[in-house]
Write a protein that holds these residues in place. Structure first.
Motif, mmCIF file in Angstrom:
data_model
loop_
_atom_site.group_PDB
_atom_site.id
_atom_site.type_symbol
_atom_site.label_atom_id
_atom_site.label_comp_id
_atom_site.label_asym_id
_atom_site.label_seq_id
_atom_site.Cartn_x
_atom_site.Cartn_y
_atom_site.Cartn_z
ATOM 1 N N UNK A 214 8.464 18.062 6.613
ATOM 2 C CA UNK A 214 7.887 19.712 7.346
ATOM 3 C C UNK A 214 6.535 19.938 6.668
ATOM 4 N N UNK A 215 5.908 21.017 7.058
ATOM 5 C CA UNK A 215 4.615 21.371 6.721
ATOM 6 C C UNK A 215 4.191 21.161 4.954
ATOM 7 N N UNK A 216 5.380 21.293 4.295
ATOM 8 C CA UNK A 216 5.016 21.213 3.081
ATOM 9 C C UNK A 216 5.238 19.778 2.202
ATOM 10 N N UNK A 217 5.583 18.939 3.180
ATOM 11 C CA UNK A 217 5.965 17.502 2.804
ATOM 12 C C UNK A 217 4.659 16.820 2.761
ATOM 13 N N UNK A 218 4.644 15.898 1.770
ATOM 14 C CA UNK A 218 3.538 15.094 1.180
ATOM 15 C C UNK A 218 3.272 14.026 2.413
ATOM 16 N N UNK A 219 2.451 13.673 2.963
ATOM 17 C CA UNK A 219 1.834 12.718 3.813
ATOM 18 C C UNK A 219 0.769 11.972 3.531
ATOM 19 N N UNK A 220 0.253 10.875 4.156
ATOM 20 C CA UNK A 220 -1.093 10.293 3.809
ATOM 21 C C UNK A 220 -1.537 9.355 4.817
ATOM 22 N N UNK A 221 -1.446 10.005 6.353
ATOM 23 C CA UNK A 221 -1.660 9.445 7.461
ATOM 24 C C UNK A 221 -3.074 9.065 7.597
ATOM 25 N N UNK A 222 -3.505 7.947 8.307
ATOM 26 C CA UNK A 222 -4.757 7.572 8.376
ATOM 27 C C UNK A 222 -5.612 8.477 9.153
ATOM 28 N N UNK A 223 -6.920 8.610 8.663
ATOM 29 C CA UNK A 223 -7.938 9.527 9.216
ATOM 30 C C UNK A 223 -9.131 9.080 9.561
ATOM 31 N N UNK A 224 -9.732 9.810 10.180
ATOM 32 C CA UNK A 224 -11.310 9.330 10.447
ATOM 33 C C UNK A 224 -12.217 10.694 10.589
ATOM 34 N N UNK A 225 -13.149 10.567 9.383
ATOM 35 C CA UNK A 225 -14.186 11.743 9.214
ATOM 36 C C UNK A 225 -13.013 12.919 8.973
ATOM 37 N N UNK A 226 -12.096 12.710 7.976
ATOM 38 C CA UNK A 226 -11.199 13.636 7.523
ATOM 39 C C UNK A 226 -10.500 14.439 8.633
ATOM 40 N N UNK A 227 -10.271 13.678 9.817
ATOM 41 C CA UNK A 227 -9.278 14.236 11.026
ATOM 42 C C UNK A 227 -8.391 13.144 11.100
ATOM 43 N N UNK A 228 -6.994 13.600 10.961
ATOM 44 C CA UNK A 228 -5.883 12.635 10.899
ATOM 45 C C UNK A 228 -5.945 11.850 12.311
ATOM 46 N N UNK A 229 -5.596 10.645 12.429
ATOM 47 C CA UNK A 229 -5.614 9.875 13.797
ATOM 48 C C UNK A 229 -4.214 9.043 13.820
ATOM 49 N N UNK A 230 -3.381 9.243 12.674
ATOM 50 C CA UNK A 230 -2.113 8.602 13.274
ATOM 51 C C UNK A 230 -0.972 9.423 12.347
ATOM 52 N N UNK A 231 0.150 9.522 12.939
ATOM 53 C CA UNK A 231 0.696 8.518 13.994
ATOM 54 C C UNK A 231 0.327 8.548 15.441
ATOM 55 N N UNK A 232 0.114 7.347 16.343
ATOM 56 C CA UNK A 232 -0.185 7.724 17.647
ATOM 57 C C UNK A 232 0.884 7.038 18.696
ATOM 58 N N UNK A 233 2.007 6.895 17.952
ATOM 59 C CA UNK A 233 3.182 6.491 18.755
ATOM 60 C C UNK A 233 2.805 5.537 19.910
ATOM 61 N N UNK A 234 2.005 4.499 19.739
ATOM 62 C CA UNK A 234 1.507 3.612 20.680
ATOM 63 C C UNK A 234 2.405 2.673 21.511
ATOM 64 N N UNK A 235 2.479 2.641 22.778
ATOM 65 C CA UNK A 235 3.566 1.959 23.479
ATOM 66 C C UNK A 235 3.495 0.504 23.446
ATOM 67 N N UNK A 236 4.239 -0.366 23.030
ATOM 68 C CA UNK A 236 4.306 -1.828 22.956
ATOM 69 C C UNK A 236 3.799 -2.571 24.238
#
Length: 684
Positions: free
Chosen positions: A163-185
């Motif tokens: 939820x919005x209070x949960x801890x996460x550490x997704x990859x970012x770029x210039x402090x902007x989150x870029x993952x997850x991206x759910x890329x199709x295989x």
């Protein structure tokens, strides 16, 4: 376990932000990194051979697996070199502290943060964690850009939804989150990227832990497991003594177990129940019911501390009637602590007794939460209440004891007072009686003294009279005895003279008689000796004449045939069958000699001639004696002269005798020899 380190790190961060050089990168997590590395290196003693590395809460596994396989492997494991009784799952990460620990463990497993190839090429650059997308997994939203992110679509394997209070550490770029991206295989991949993975490399300038990325579930990566229940106490059922148990814990990379409060004591009981499935043994102090921990009173008698000197800071739940510090000559003193499966403590013989033992993973003990605080508080309150009750009961007991003692003292005082009064009256009565007795005694003494004085005077007077009387009697008796002694002396002198004369006369007479008697005996012995000598001479002369007369052929023939001997036994017996034996055999056996005496062993000629001097006797049951003895005055039966002068016909064997010779021989044997049998002939 790491919250204390995290707090210290935050405090350190607050203090450093006010420093002079705020642009220099500062590693606030260095203490944590050292702690994790130290813990993993220590536990490698147990985990290395199982292909993993572990802390007290996580384990990292380097066997490359896809997401579902990694998840299944974690859930199937309950042993990573040490037991994890609560089981484990693919890691659920709920804080920066846990994410930092997971990152450090992955780096430790692969020797640092240097990547295998580029970021997305190397399988060991990433590790599976237990986060996956569970909603909207069929397609990627059409209007979605680079980022496809809704918290509620993602769920940890422990069941918690983001939820919005949960801890996460997704990859970012210039402090902007870029993952997850759910890329199709692409071809060969399974659908969309729906599972999260942790990156091994960190950006030092940002002082961050490993970032997350979503990827395809069929990708092969190492994986990180998280223990459902962090490992603290581990109970080993192996039976060791206290010192062996301590060394075994250290060899496994653990510490000897410490129990610092009542809540930890209950955690210890829970760990013991997981290690032992069966019920406790009977009797109560069966060795497998008790588990060694790292407490002892070796440093100070009866003051129990942990083995490293740390004090035990709570009320110990000793077993009933313990601790007793029992001491024996063989085992020494009970100086080492064991805890029962149900949580009571006992002091025991650590050198000899072999028991299960407990180790602990974290040397600093458990972090005390509210529940543990409540348990500790209730325990101490209850123990304080029991202590107060005990003290109160003890005080009440002492009060009653003092009261009984006081009452007893009062009773004793009253009793002593009555006894003293009684003794006083008794003493007064005795004193009065003694006074009367004294007066009475004085009168009696005075009376007795007068009486004795009169008696003494009377006795003295009587003694004086007796003395005079005795002196007169003594004088009279002395005179009488003197006269009597004179008479006796004269009488004795006369008797002595008479006896002397009589004894002398008698001695002379006796000596004369003895002389005459001796003279007669000597004469008699002389005559007897002369007579014996004459007789012996006569015998010797006769013997010599007889020997001279016998000589010649007759003697030679007789000696050759009979050895100088013959028998006059009846002719009838001689003629009986088998009686006569050949001359040759007889002469060989008997040496020309034979004896007709029954029940007698025949002896050789040499021995017989030595004993009998060439003579023989036909007397029955009589010992033959030698010629010498016969000639010395012992007459032989039938006379020596008759036997020596007897003429015998010459012996002729029966086979060669004529009838005339046979008649003559038979007559001569029967008449002259008194019917004695002839000697047997050998061979007949």
């Amino acid at each position: 376990m790491f919250s204390i380190v995290a707090v210290c790190a935050l405090l350190l961060l607050g203090s450093l932000t006010h420093g002079e050089d705020q642009s220099a990168p500062i590693n606030l997590w260095a203490p944590l990194e050292d702690k994790v590395v130290e813990e993993m290196a220590r536990l490698d003693k147990s985990t290395a051979e199982h292909g993993c590395h572990a802390t007290c809460a996580f384990s990292v596994h380097t066997d490359l697996s896809d997401y579902e396989t990694a998840k299944a492997k974690c859930e199937a494991k309950s042993f990573v070199g040490f037991p994890t009784h609560g089981g484990m799952k693919l890691a659920s990460i709920h804080s920066e502290l846990e994410n930092r620990i997971a990152t450090l463990m992955l780096q430790y497993a692969y020797g640092g943060d240097e990547l295998e190839g580029s970021r997305y090429e190397g399988s060991s650059n990433w590790a599976w964690i237990g986060l996956e997308k569970v909603n909207h997994t069929e397609s990627r939203p059409a209007d979605a850009g680079k980022l496809v992110w809704e918290e509620e679509d993602w769920e940890w394997v422990d069941g918690s939804r983001l939820n919005e209070n949960s801890y996460t550490n997704w990859m970012d770029k210039n402090d902007v989150q870029i993952q997850p991206d759910m890329w199709k295989g692409e071809e060969g991949d399974e659908g969309f990227q729906l599972a999260a993975r942790l990156f091994r490399k960190t950006r030092e300038m940002k002082d961050e832990s490993g970032v997350w990325d979503d990827t395809f579930k069929n990708t092969l990566h190492p994986y990180i497991c998280k223990f459902n229940v962090p490992v603290h106490y581990i109970v080993y059922p192996d039976l060791l003594n206290w010192y062996e148990a301590k060394q075994s814990c250290e060899d496994k990379g653990f510490y000897f177990a410490k129990i610092r409060n009542k809540a930890e004591n209950e955690k210890f009981v829970a760990a013991a129940q997981l290690a032992f499935k069966e019920d406790r043994h009977d009797p109560k102090f069966h060795h497998e019911n008790w588990i060694w921990i790292g407490a002892t009173d070796l440093n100070e008698w009866n003051e129990f501390r942990f083995y490293d000197g740390e004090e035990i800071g709570f009320t110990i739940p000793w077993a009933r009637k313990q601790h007793d510090n029992k001491t024996t000559k063989e085992q020494g003193s009970q100086d080492h602590v064991a805890v029962s499966r149900w949580g009571t403590w006992d002091d025991s013989f650590g050198n000899d007794w072999k028991r299960p033992y407990a180790c602990q993973c974290n040397p600093n003990g458990m972090e005390v939460d509210e529940e543990m605080e409540r348990i500790n508080r209730e325990w101490e309150n209850e123990e304080e209440r029991k202590k107060q009750i005990k003290e109160r009961n003890k005080a009440e007991k002492e009060r009653k004891k003092e009261e009984r003692k006081r009452n007893k003292a009062e009773r004793e005082a009253k009793k002593a007072e009555k006894a003293a009064e009684k003794e006083r009256k008794k003493a007064e009565k005795a004193a009065k009686k003694a006074e009367n007795e004294k007066k009475k005694a004085e009168k009696a003494v005075e009376k007795a003294a007068k009486k004795e004085k009169k008696k003494a005077e009377k006795a003295a007077k009587k003694a004086e009279n007796e003395k005079k009387k005795a002196e007169k009697a003594a004088e009279k008796a002395a005179a009488k005895e003197k006269k009597k002694a004179e008479r006796e002396a004269k009488k004795a002198e006369k008797a002595a003279s008479k006896e002397a004369k009589k004894a002398a006369k008698k001695a002379d007479k006796k000596a004369s008689e003895e002389a005459k008697k001796a003279e007669k005996a000597a004469e008699k012995d002389r005559k007897k000796a002369e007579k014996a000598a004459a007789k012996a001479a006569k015998k010797a002369a006769k013997k010599a004449a007889r020997k001279a007369k016998k000589g010649g052929e007759q003697i030679e023939k007789r000696e050759d045939q009979w050895g100088g001997k013959w028998s006059n036994r009846g002719l009838e017996k001689r003629e009986a069958p088998g009686y006569m034996r050949g001359l040759e055999k007889r002469e060989e056996q008997w040496g020309g000699q034979w004896s007709n005496r029954r029940r007698r062993k025949h002896r050789g000629l040499e021995k017989r001639e030595d004993q009998w001097g060439g003579k023989w006797s036909n007397g029955r049951r009589r010992r033959h004696r030698g010629l010498e003895k016969r000639e010395n005055g012992r007459p032989y039966p039938w006379g020596l002269e008759k036997r020596e002068n007897r003429k015998r016909p010459p012996f002729v064997p029966r086979q060669k005798r004529s009838s005339e010779e046979e008649e003559q021989w038979s007559r001569g044997a029967s008449e002259e020899d008194g019917g004695m049998d002839p000697p047997p002939v050998p061979g007949k």
